[in-house]
Design a protein around this motif. Structure first.
Motif, PDB file in Angstrom:
ATOM      1  N   GLN A   1      11.252   1.435 -10.395  1.00  0.00           N
ATOM      2  CA  GLN A   1      12.092   1.028  -9.368  1.00  0.00           C
ATOM      3  C   GLN A   1      11.791   1.537  -7.806  1.00  0.00           C
ATOM      4  O   GLN A   1      11.500   0.880  -7.032  1.00  0.00           O
ATOM      5  N   PHE A   2      11.285   2.805  -7.753  1.00  0.00           N
ATOM      6  CA  PHE A   2      10.921   3.447  -6.467  1.00  0.00           C
ATOM      7  C   PHE A   2       9.559   2.837  -6.197  1.00  0.00           C
ATOM      8  O   PHE A   2       9.176   2.466  -4.835  1.00  0.00           O
ATOM      9  N   HIS A   3       8.615   2.663  -7.304  1.00  0.00           N
ATOM     10  CA  HIS A   3       7.195   2.309  -6.926  1.00  0.00           C
ATOM     11  C   HIS A   3       7.331   0.663  -6.429  1.00  0.00           C
ATOM     12  O   HIS A   3       6.626   0.364  -5.704  1.00  0.00           O
ATOM     13  N   GLU A   4       8.279  -0.104  -7.295  1.00  0.00           N
ATOM     14  CA  GLU A   4       8.359  -1.575  -6.899  1.00  0.00           C
ATOM     15  C   GLU A   4       9.151  -1.596  -5.262  1.00  0.00           C
ATOM     16  O   GLU A   4       8.443  -2.400  -4.634  1.00  0.00           O
ATOM     17  N   LEU A   5       9.604  -0.767  -5.087  1.00  0.00           N
ATOM     18  CA  LEU A   5      10.386  -0.669  -3.662  1.00  0.00           C
ATOM     19  C   LEU A   5       9.493  -0.311  -2.868  1.00  0.00           C
ATOM     20  O   LEU A   5       9.459  -1.102  -1.539  1.00  0.00           O
ATOM     21  N   VAL A   6       8.398   0.523  -2.952  1.00  0.00           N
ATOM     22  CA  VAL A   6       7.490   0.699  -1.868  1.00  0.00           C
ATOM     23  C   VAL A   6       6.346  -0.441  -1.675  1.00  0.00           C
ATOM     24  O   VAL A   6       6.096  -0.964  -0.647  1.00  0.00           O
ATOM     25  N   ARG A   7       6.126  -1.252  -3.077  1.00  0.00           N
ATOM     26  CA  ARG A   7       5.405  -2.370  -2.906  1.00  0.00           C
ATOM     27  C   ARG A   7       5.969  -3.392  -1.987  1.00  0.00           C
ATOM     28  O   ARG A   7       5.619  -4.125  -1.138  1.00  0.00           O
ATOM     29  N   LEU A   8       7.321  -3.723  -2.167  1.00  0.00           N
ATOM     30  CA  LEU A   8       8.084  -4.744  -1.460  1.00  0.00           C
ATOM     31  C   LEU A   8       8.271  -4.137  -0.127  1.00  0.00           C
ATOM     32  O   LEU A   8       8.167  -5.007   0.785  1.00  0.00           O
ATOM     33  N   LEU A   9       8.426  -2.828   0.511  1.00  0.00           N
ATOM     34  CA  LEU A   9       8.516  -2.650   1.727  1.00  0.00           C
ATOM     35  C   LEU A   9       7.147  -2.892   2.588  1.00  0.00           C
ATOM     36  O   LEU A   9       6.961  -3.313   3.554  1.00  0.00           O
ATOM     37  N   GLU A  10       5.949  -2.452   1.883  1.00  0.00           N
ATOM     38  CA  GLU A  10       4.625  -2.934   2.214  1.00  0.00           C
ATOM     39  C   GLU A  10       4.429  -4.394   2.398  1.00  0.00           C
ATOM     40  O   GLU A  10       4.001  -4.655   3.426  1.00  0.00           O
ATOM     41  N   GLN A  11       4.865  -5.037   1.490  1.00  0.00           N
ATOM     42  CA  GLN A  11       4.794  -6.596   1.628  1.00  0.00           C
ATOM     43  C   GLN A  11       5.675  -6.959   2.981  1.00  0.00           C
ATOM     44  O   GLN A  11       5.317  -8.111   3.474  1.00  0.00           O
ATOM     45  N   ARG A  12       6.739  -6.366   2.916  1.00  0.00           N
ATOM     46  CA  ARG A  12       7.453  -6.771   4.324  1.00  0.00           C
ATOM     47  C   ARG A  12       6.828  -6.467   5.543  1.00  0.00           C
ATOM     48  O   ARG A  12       7.186  -6.693   6.956  1.00  0.00           O
ATOM     49  N   GLY A  13       5.616  -5.556   5.484  1.00  0.00           N
ATOM     50  CA  GLY A  13       5.012  -5.070   6.669  1.00  0.00           C
ATOM     51  C   GLY A  13       5.209  -3.787   7.172  1.00  0.00           C
ATOM     52  O   GLY A  13       4.904  -3.301   8.531  1.00  0.00           O
ATOM     53  N   TYR A  14       5.973  -3.154   6.595  1.00  0.00           N
ATOM     54  CA  TYR A  14       6.468  -1.646   7.004  1.00  0.00           C
ATOM     55  C   TYR A  14       5.179  -0.761   6.783  1.00  0.00           C
ATOM     56  O   TYR A  14       4.676  -0.818   5.548  1.00  0.00           O
ATOM     57  N   ARG A  15       5.072   0.096   7.746  1.00  0.00           N
ATOM     58  CA  ARG A  15       3.692   0.885   7.574  1.00  0.00           C
ATOM     59  C   ARG A  15       4.315   2.004   6.821  1.00  0.00           C
ATOM     60  O   ARG A  15       5.489   2.347   6.543  1.00  0.00           O
ATOM     61  N   SER A  16       3.126   3.048   6.385  1.00  0.00           N
ATOM     62  CA  SER A  16       3.744   4.120   5.469  1.00  0.00           C
ATOM     63  C   SER A  16       4.591   4.997   6.110  1.00  0.00           C
ATOM     64  O   SER A  16       5.353   5.651   5.464  1.00  0.00           O
ATOM     65  N   GLU A  17       4.567   5.416   7.297  1.00  0.00           N
ATOM     66  CA  GLU A  17       5.545   6.386   8.126  1.00  0.00           C
ATOM     67  C   GLU A  17       6.758   5.858   7.807  1.00  0.00           C
ATOM     68  O   GLU A  17       7.752   6.616   7.659  1.00  0.00           O
TER      69      GLU A  17
END
Length: 357
Positions: free
Chosen positions: A321-337
């Motif tokens: 669940q948390f790994h997938e959320l990271v992927r989806l937020l990256e897909q949204r264009g959110y930077r790592s910070e």
């Protein structure tokens, strides 16, 4: 592409349990769940580690039912203290921000003691000191219904805090315990945020602007809590969509809305669920209708709970669940910070503003 293991992951409201164990609260479908119903076994711990979880605010103590609130809460603390002692290689009790940081360094999981109902305070403000001494770091003022501190999200009068509730907020401030306004009525939330001398939180909620249900918070509530240095955690719950069938995409939309309203320094996650998935979903669905009916009959359910609404997001659950959320937020264009803040740093910074060093 990064994963949850690259971040400090703090679940502002979640659980540690194997819901597939025969006597677990999830498997049994009990209305009143106690810590003795939990199963923290090898799978529970392995799944939590694999998910990238660093720390979790668990629910202990009285939430609803006929148990004596104060005595039951003290017993629950004893149960959790024993669970952590028995699993000391994997778990650590959290009292400070440093404890969370050390848990990550040691490869252990921090367990934050929190309440989802302040009724165990009774009429004795001295109990707040007792809870503090025993390691409670979060107190949610109300559950869905009204209590002697204030109105919950399903209380029709929406009256806000009671006079004693205002004293409890002050007492929690004195002991540097988080005031959590999840499940609270709108006026209870607004009043508590205004009178608290320290920042307050809404550890697990959604945004009412996207799904107009009482368990979600209005932009006014979100903005006020953030403006005073507080924290908002978005849950992985059916209330994120008025259909009752929330998806991972809904979670991302609610996070994005909260970031737009609160700013990126005040938003995180509070899933309201464990890491280990329920394996037999068909069997679980069969008992769900009875469980929802029991909650409704007891007056503790929330608008949006139905016999066909799973109390989790089906495509954002389990070890990934948390790994997938990271992927989806990256897909949204959110930077790592920004992802780092949402996954855990914002909760950590908020805790540093409230808890003792």
């Amino acid at each position: 592409m990064s994963s949850a293991h690259d971040y400090t992951v703090i679940n502002a409201l979640g659980g540690l349990d194997n819901p597939n164990a025969p006597h677990s609260s999830a498997a049994a479908g009990k209305l009143v769940q106690t810590s003795e119903d939990l199963t923290i076994d090898a799978r529970t711990l392995a799944d939590a580690h694999a998910s990238g979880l660093t720390a979790v605010n668990i629910t202990l103590g009285y939430t609803m039912g006929d148990l004596p609130p104060y005595e039951h809460t003290l017993h629950e603390i004893e149960v959790w203290d024993a669970l952590i002692r028995d699993n000391a290689a994997d778990l650590v009790k959290v009292r400070t921000v440093t404890d969370i940081q050390q848990a990550r360094a040691d490869g252990r999981i921090g367990v934050i003691y929190g309440f989802q109902n302040g009724v165990a305070v009774g009429d004795d403000l001295g109990r707040i000191e007792t809870f503090d001494r025993l390691g409670v770091r979060v107190v949610q003022l109300t559950y869905n219904q009204a209590n002697h501190l204030g109105d919950g999200s399903m209380a029709p009068e929406n009256r806000g805090l009671t006079p004693f509730g205002r004293q409890v907020v002050e007492g929690l401030n004195d002991r540097r315990i988080m005031v959590d306004l999840s499940h609270s009525g709108e006026n209870t939330c607004l009043e508590a945020a205004r009178i608290s001398r320290q920042p307050v939180s809404i550890n697990h909620t959604g945004c009412r602007a996207l799904a107009d249900l009482p368990r979600n918070k209005t932009d006014q509530e979100l903005r006020l809590v953030a403006s005073r240095g507080g924290f908002v955690g978005i849950y992985f719950m059916p209330f994120l969509n008025t259909s009752g069938h929330a998806s991972a995409a809904d979670v991302v939309e609610h996070i994005a809305h909260a970031v737009n309203v609160c700013g990126e320094d005040h938003v995180g996650i509070g899933t309201d669920g464990p890491v280990t998935s329920i394996d037999d979903l068909d069997g679980y669905r069969e008992q769900l209708a009875e469980h929802v009916a029991l909650r409704s009959a007891a007056g503790v359910g929330a608008a949006g709970e139905r016999s066909d609404t799973l109390p989790f997001v089906i495509d954002l659950r389990g070890v990934d669940q948390f790994h997938e959320l990271v992927r989806l937020l990256e897909q949204r264009g959110y930077r790592s910070e920004r992802i780092e803040k949402i996954l855990g740093r914002n909760f950590l910074d908020y805790a540093a503003r409230v808890w003792r060093p």
